[in-house]
Structures are given as C-alpha cells and as structure tokens.
Design a protein around this motif. Structure first.
Motif, PDB file in Angstrom:
ATOM      1  N   VAL A   1     -40.907   7.282-127.940  1.00  0.00           N
ATOM      2  CA  VAL A   1     -41.199   8.656-127.545  1.00  0.00           C
ATOM      3  C   VAL A   1     -40.262   9.615-128.274  1.00  0.00           C
ATOM      4  O   VAL A   1     -39.050   9.409-128.303  1.00  0.00           O
ATOM      5  CB  VAL A   1     -41.042   8.841-126.017  1.00  0.00           C
ATOM      6  CG1 VAL A   1     -41.345  10.289-125.624  1.00  0.00           C
ATOM      7  CG2 VAL A   1     -41.933   7.880-125.249  1.00  0.00           C
ATOM      8  N   VAL A   2     -40.839  10.664-128.849  1.00  0.00           N
ATOM      9  CA  VAL A   2     -40.064  11.769-129.396  1.00  0.00           C
ATOM     10  C   VAL A   2     -40.367  13.004-128.549  1.00  0.00           C
ATOM     11  O   VAL A   2     -41.535  13.328-128.299  1.00  0.00           O
ATOM     12  CB  VAL A   2     -40.409  12.038-130.874  1.00  0.00           C
ATOM     13  CG1 VAL A   2     -39.773  13.349-131.349  1.00  0.00           C
ATOM     14  CG2 VAL A   2     -39.934  10.879-131.749  1.00  0.00           C
ATOM     15  N   ILE A   3     -39.321  13.684-128.095  1.00  0.00           N
ATOM     16  CA  ILE A   3     -39.453  14.913-127.320  1.00  0.00           C
ATOM     17  C   ILE A   3     -39.096  16.071-128.233  1.00  0.00           C
ATOM     18  O   ILE A   3     -38.033  16.072-128.863  1.00  0.00           O
ATOM     19  CB  ILE A   3     -38.524  14.888-126.089  1.00  0.00           C
ATOM     20  CG1 ILE A   3     -38.806  13.641-125.249  1.00  0.00           C
ATOM     21  CG2 ILE A   3     -38.709  16.137-125.251  1.00  0.00           C
ATOM     22  CD1 ILE A   3     -37.801  13.425-124.138  1.00  0.00           C
ATOM     23  N   ALA A   4     -39.969  17.086-128.311  1.00  0.00           N
ATOM     24  CA  ALA A   4     -39.759  18.145-129.293  1.00  0.00           C
ATOM     25  C   ALA A   4     -40.188  19.494-128.738  1.00  0.00           C
ATOM     26  O   ALA A   4     -41.029  19.582-127.846  1.00  0.00           O
ATOM     27  CB  ALA A   4     -40.539  17.834-130.577  1.00  0.00           C
ATOM     28  N   ALA A  21     -33.819  17.373-119.738  1.00  0.00           N
ATOM     29  CA  ALA A  21     -34.128  16.752-118.444  1.00  0.00           C
ATOM     30  C   ALA A  21     -35.088  15.588-118.607  1.00  0.00           C
ATOM     31  O   ALA A  21     -34.871  14.491-118.068  1.00  0.00           O
ATOM     32  CB  ALA A  21     -34.709  17.796-117.491  1.00  0.00           C
ATOM     33  N   VAL A  22     -36.165  15.790-119.368  1.00  0.00           N
ATOM     34  CA  VAL A  22     -37.155  14.724-119.564  1.00  0.00           C
ATOM     35  C   VAL A  22     -36.537  13.561-120.340  1.00  0.00           C
ATOM     36  O   VAL A  22     -36.777  12.392-120.026  1.00  0.00           O
ATOM     37  CB  VAL A  22     -38.405  15.274-120.285  1.00  0.00           C
ATOM     38  CG1 VAL A  22     -39.370  14.145-120.631  1.00  0.00           C
ATOM     39  CG2 VAL A  22     -39.102  16.305-119.398  1.00  0.00           C
ATOM     40  N   GLY A  23     -35.732  13.865-121.356  1.00  0.00           N
ATOM     41  CA  GLY A  23     -35.071  12.806-122.107  1.00  0.00           C
ATOM     42  C   GLY A  23     -34.153  11.971-121.237  1.00  0.00           C
ATOM     43  O   GLY A  23     -34.131  10.734-121.329  1.00  0.00           O
ATOM     44  N   ALA A  24     -33.393  12.636-120.356  1.00  0.00           N
ATOM     45  CA  ALA A  24     -32.486  11.911-119.462  1.00  0.00           C
ATOM     46  C   ALA A  24     -33.259  11.067-118.459  1.00  0.00           C
ATOM     47  O   ALA A  24     -32.860   9.942-118.141  1.00  0.00           O
ATOM     48  CB  ALA A  24     -31.577  12.895-118.741  1.00  0.00           C
ATOM     49  N   GLN A  25     -34.381  11.590-117.967  1.00  0.00           N
ATOM     50  CA  GLN A  25     -35.189  10.826-117.012  1.00  0.00           C
ATOM     51  C   GLN A  25     -35.817   9.603-117.669  1.00  0.00           C
ATOM     52  O   GLN A  25     -35.878   8.523-117.060  1.00  0.00           O
ATOM     53  CB  GLN A  25     -36.254  11.742-116.402  1.00  0.00           C
ATOM     54  CG  GLN A  25     -35.664  12.755-115.433  1.00  0.00           C
ATOM     55  CD  GLN A  25     -36.607  13.894-115.101  1.00  0.00           C
ATOM     56  OE1 GLN A  25     -37.578  14.149-115.799  1.00  0.00           O
ATOM     57  NE2 GLN A  25     -36.314  14.603-114.014  1.00  0.00           N
ATOM     58  N   ALA A  30     -35.910  10.155-130.237  1.00  0.00           N
ATOM     59  CA  ALA A  30     -35.157  11.320-130.704  1.00  0.00           C
ATOM     60  C   ALA A  30     -35.541  12.523-129.873  1.00  0.00           C
ATOM     61  O   ALA A  30     -36.616  12.565-129.260  1.00  0.00           O
ATOM     62  CB  ALA A  30     -35.427  11.598-132.184  1.00  0.00           C
ATOM     63  N   LEU A  31     -34.653  13.504-129.855  1.00  0.00           N
ATOM     64  CA  LEU A  31     -34.936  14.782-129.210  1.00  0.00           C
ATOM     65  C   LEU A  31     -34.791  15.863-130.272  1.00  0.00           C
ATOM     66  O   LEU A  31     -33.743  15.986-130.911  1.00  0.00           O
ATOM     67  CB  LEU A  31     -33.971  15.014-128.050  1.00  0.00           C
ATOM     68  CG  LEU A  31     -34.289  16.180-127.109  1.00  0.00           C
ATOM     69  CD1 LEU A  31     -33.798  15.873-125.691  1.00  0.00           C
ATOM     70  CD2 LEU A  31     -33.661  17.485-127.608  1.00  0.00           C
ATOM     71  N   ILE A  32     -35.855  16.633-130.487  1.00  0.00           N
ATOM     72  CA  ILE A  32     -35.900  17.652-131.539  1.00  0.00           C
ATOM     73  C   ILE A  32     -35.906  19.027-130.876  1.00  0.00           C
ATOM     74  O   ILE A  32     -36.910  19.434-130.282  1.00  0.00           O
ATOM     75  CB  ILE A  32     -37.153  17.500-132.430  1.00  0.00           C
ATOM     76  CG1 ILE A  32     -37.368  16.038-132.850  1.00  0.00           C
ATOM     77  CG2 ILE A  32     -37.065  18.432-133.626  1.00  0.00           C
ATOM     78  CD1 ILE A  32     -36.269  15.468-133.686  1.00  0.00           C
ATOM     79  N   THR A  37     -25.993  11.608-120.435  1.00  0.00           N
ATOM     80  CA  THR A  37     -26.901  10.454-120.333  1.00  0.00           C
ATOM     81  C   THR A  37     -27.520  10.127-121.684  1.00  0.00           C
ATOM     82  O   THR A  37     -27.599   8.958-122.093  1.00  0.00           O
ATOM     83  CB  THR A  37     -28.007  10.740-119.303  1.00  0.00           C
ATOM     84  OG1 THR A  37     -27.414  10.939-118.010  1.00  0.00           O
ATOM     85  CG2 THR A  37     -29.006   9.593-119.227  1.00  0.00           C
ATOM     86  N   LEU A  38     -27.938  11.151-122.413  1.00  0.00           N
ATOM     87  CA  LEU A  38     -28.579  10.941-123.714  1.00  0.00           C
ATOM     88  C   LEU A  38     -27.572  10.450-124.758  1.00  0.00           C
ATOM     89  O   LEU A  38     -27.866   9.520-125.527  1.00  0.00           O
ATOM     90  CB  LEU A  38     -29.231  12.241-124.183  1.00  0.00           C
ATOM     91  CG  LEU A  38     -30.433  12.707-123.357  1.00  0.00           C
ATOM     92  CD1 LEU A  38     -30.806  14.139-123.706  1.00  0.00           C
ATOM     93  CD2 LEU A  38     -31.626  11.791-123.576  1.00  0.00           C
ATOM     94  N   ILE A  39     -26.394  11.063-124.798  1.00  0.00           N
ATOM     95  CA  ILE A  39     -25.384  10.658-125.779  1.00  0.00           C
ATOM     96  C   ILE A  39     -24.923   9.230-125.519  1.00  0.00           C
ATOM     97  O   ILE A  39     -24.757   8.423-126.452  1.00  0.00           O
ATOM     98  CB  ILE A  39     -24.187  11.635-125.737  1.00  0.00           C
ATOM     99  CG1 ILE A  39     -24.627  13.009-126.254  1.00  0.00           C
ATOM    100  CG2 ILE A  39     -23.021  11.107-126.568  1.00  0.00           C
ATOM    101  CD1 ILE A  39     -23.581  14.087-126.100  1.00  0.00           C
ATOM    102  N   LYS A  40     -24.721   8.894-124.250  1.00  0.00           N
ATOM    103  CA  LYS A  40     -24.296   7.540-123.898  1.00  0.00           C
ATOM    104  C   LYS A  40     -25.319   6.497-124.339  1.00  0.00           C
ATOM    105  O   LYS A  40     -24.965   5.383-124.740  1.00  0.00           O
ATOM    106  CB  LYS A  40     -24.072   7.451-122.388  1.00  0.00           C
ATOM    107  CG  LYS A  40     -23.521   6.113-121.922  1.00  0.00           C
ATOM    108  CD  LYS A  40     -23.299   6.127-120.410  1.00  0.00           C
ATOM    109  CE  LYS A  40     -22.787   4.767-119.937  1.00  0.00           C
ATOM    110  NZ  LYS A  40     -22.605   4.761-118.445  1.00  0.00           N
ATOM    111  N   ALA A  41     -26.618   6.873-124.293  1.00  0.00           N
ATOM    112  CA  ALA A  41     -27.679   5.949-124.703  1.00  0.00           C
ATOM    113  C   ALA A  41     -27.899   5.950-126.213  1.00  0.00           C
ATOM    114  O   ALA A  41     -28.744   5.198-126.724  1.00  0.00           O
ATOM    115  CB  ALA A  41     -28.982   6.300-123.992  1.00  0.00           C
ATOM    116  N   GLY A  42     -27.163   6.800-126.940  1.00  0.00           N
ATOM    117  CA  GLY A  42     -27.291   6.843-128.396  1.00  0.00           C
ATOM    118  C   GLY A  42     -28.526   7.553-128.893  1.00  0.00           C
ATOM    119  O   GLY A  42     -28.990   7.282-130.010  1.00  0.00           O
TER     120      GLY A  42
END
Length: 363
Positions: A158-161, A169-173, A183-185, A214-219
């Motif tokens: 999944v890419v969130i952009a 929020a969606v990326g962390a969930q 990735a998050l764009i 949460t996102l940084i910890k997951a790389g």
C-alpha cells in the motif's frame, strides 16, 4: 416497499457520530423527544466506526474517552432518545415530512419533527491524477473505514499519497494492524512550517508525533514535498511516478490510497418551509472530531432555545454556551494552522495534468 409511521418526535438527528450523539443527548436532557438515525449498523460515525465482528471492538483512537462519556449520557437518556440504525434519511417532501428508509426491511416511514439536526460528517476530497480511476486506487478514508470495520489491513503493498494529517493516521493504523505501508507520499512539506506547528494545541502534537513515531519505527519511507503524478497498470500491480523538486521516484505497489482533505457533507439537503434546520459537526464546520461533540451540543442548545426556552434560560446554560463557543474557536484556529502547515499548490498540479485525464470518478 411498505410504509410505516412512528410516534411523533420533537427532533430528528441524522448521523450517530460524535456530533449527532452529543446533540441527541443534550436535546433529550432538556426533556425533548429525539429520534437518532444512522444508515450504518452501529453507532460511532466514520471516526469511531465499530468493527463488524463484535459490538464492543474498535480500532482504538484518541477520541475513545470522549465517545465513552457520550455513550454513558445516551444510556441515561433512556427512551427520550430512540436510536434507529440501518436507517437511511432520504429527504423531505413539500410538507416538511422526513422520509426514512429501512434498507434491510424494504420499508420506509415518515416523520414530522419540529426540528432536524443534520450530522452526516464530512466528505473526502481527492484531486484528479493520471490513472486515478484504475482498479486498486481508493481514498485513504475508504481504506481507514475498511480497517475499522474488519480490524484487518489489506494483505497488499500500500502507498498512501496526497496531503493532510490523515495520511499519517492511516499509515500508523496500517502499521498497527501488521501491514506497514510501502511508502507515504506527502505533497506539502510540514517541516518547513515549524513555527505554525509550534502554535498547535498539545493534543495535536501528541497525536501527530505518535503516528510519526509508529511509522519511523516500522521503517516506512516518508517523502515530504513529493506528489504522485502518474498511476499506471504494471505487470505485477500499479506503477507510480512520484515527483519531487530534485528527484523522480518510481514505485510498484498493489494499492494506492489518495487523500487531499475534507469538506462538509450537507449539500442539497436543506428542506423548504418553516422546519427548524441545523447542521452540526463536520457537516457544518469541517473542523475534525475534536470540535464535533462541542458543536453538536451547541446546536442542540440553539434548538432548545427555540422549542423549550425555559429550560435553557439560566446562568449555567449561558456559561456553558460560552465554554462551547470557546472550544469551537480553539479548534477553528488549530485547523487554520493545519491548512497552512499542509499547503500545496493544487492549482498548479491540475494545470499540469494531460488533457485526456479523467476528472470525475465514483468511490
């Protein structure tokens, strides 16, 4: 389709999220008879959407405590609030009667309330992009609802952009459900607006930092100042072209979740005539969940002042109105800051689209 008629009600509240439930509770506490309806099969709205597997399960969020307090008030209201789920509001006829449709029972009913509170939340904005109509492209809000109702993340890349705090929020969930995004764009660059960020209330900071951690910890790679300019069908999924100021990235993914903000969801619903009509929460303001409960109660007090003025003509009520107005203004100021933090040149992005881009799609 069969027709049924129910007992009279003073106020019809459409939408059982934070604003709708808050309004219904305050109206009932004044002695008015309330009908609270929602087309979903559970209370909570989009923010506190319940999972399908069990009535008490949710993808926990920062608004759970406020919601529990409202549920306690709703329980105490007893039969002064009639809750009807799986019931869609279809509009009004020329007499001011509201039509409600029971989808599962294939029946409908008419109500003649003295007042209506519309609390149907916000609708999501998504800007056209080349390839955004392809299978595998959805909105970030739709992805969030899917996760909330199933308590599972799609077992796909999944890419969130797009742009806005909802992306974090969606990326962390997704990450918490065991499927971190590829990735998050983010089109804007919030890090450049640190002075505006510093002026935000602490609750916003705490929530945003938690998502980011949460996102940084997951790389998860987070690309600020980048935008998806093209989505194409590839041999093994979707191929994305991601453009930054100094680089172009090419990503392959299975699913793209787009989001470019929200806007109120009340267009074209207001009836003609003398019916008292108020819009509450994100349907009116688009300020997010923190303002919704306060605005729902504020709207309720306005209606009570018209239908049962003696019950609100007190110093305590006047003080409460000032408190609610202050809370709403605080959230309004916070949202102005957020718009500045997440500003991006959408007009330029639209002008850059190829002339054959499809500009309308259904979600």
């Amino acid at each position: 389709m069969t027709e049924s008629r129910t007992k009279p009600v003073d106020v019809l509240v459409v939408g059982a999220g934070l604003a709708g439930v808050s309004a219904a509770c305050r109206l009932a506490e004044s002695g008015l008879q309330v009908r609270l309806v929602d087309q979903a099969l559970s209370l909570g709205g989009a923010v506190l959407r319940q999972a399908q597997q069990g009535t008490d399960r949710r993808l926990q969020g920062v608004h759970q405590a406020a919601w529990q307090a409202l549920m306690n008030r709703l329980h105490q209201a007893g039969d002064r609030v009639e809750v009807s789920l799986g019931l869609a509001f279809s509009g009004f006829d020329n007499s001011g009667a509201a039509m409600l449709v029971h989808a599962q029972q294939v029946s409908h009913e008419w109500l003649h309330p003295q007042a209506v509170v519309l609390a149907t939340g916000a609708t999501e904005r998504v800007r056209p992009r080349t390839g955004w109509t392809l299978p595998g492209v959805m909105t970030a809000g739709a992805l969030q609802i899917l996760m909330k109702t199933s308590l599972r993340a799609p077992q796909k890349r999944v890419v969130i952009a797009g742009s806005g705090p909802l992306l974090l929020a969606v990326g962390a969930q997704l990450t918490k459900l065991g499927q971190a995004p590829l990735a998050l764009i983010e089109e804007s660059n919030p890090l450049q607006h640190w002075m505006k960020s510093a002026a935000l209330p602490w609750a916003y900071w705490r929530e945003g930092v938690a998502y980011l951690f949460t996102l940084i910890k997951a790389g998860v790679p987070i690309h600020f100042g980048h935008q998806v300019t093209r989505i194409a069908q590839g041999d093994a999924g979707l191929k994305l072209t991601v453009q930054g100021k100094s680089q172009t990235l090419h990503l392959e993914t299975d699913l793209v979740a787009l989001h470019d903000g929200i806007m109120p969801n009340s267009y074209g619903m207001r009836p003609e005539g003398k019916l008292i009509w108020r819009v509450a929460g994100d349907s009116a303001l688009g300020l997010g969940a923190r303002a919704s409960a306060a605005h729902g109660e504020r709207v309720a007090l306005d209606i009570i002042g018209l239908l049962a003025p003696l019950s609100v003509s007190t110093a305590a009520t006047a003080a409460r109105i000032r408190q609610l107005d202050k809370a709403i203004e605080t959230e309004n100021n916070a949202q102005r800051l957020i718009k500045g933090i997440y500003q991006s040149d959408e007009a330029a992005a639209l002008r850059a689209l190829p002339s054959d881009t499809v500009i309308c799609r259904c979600e």
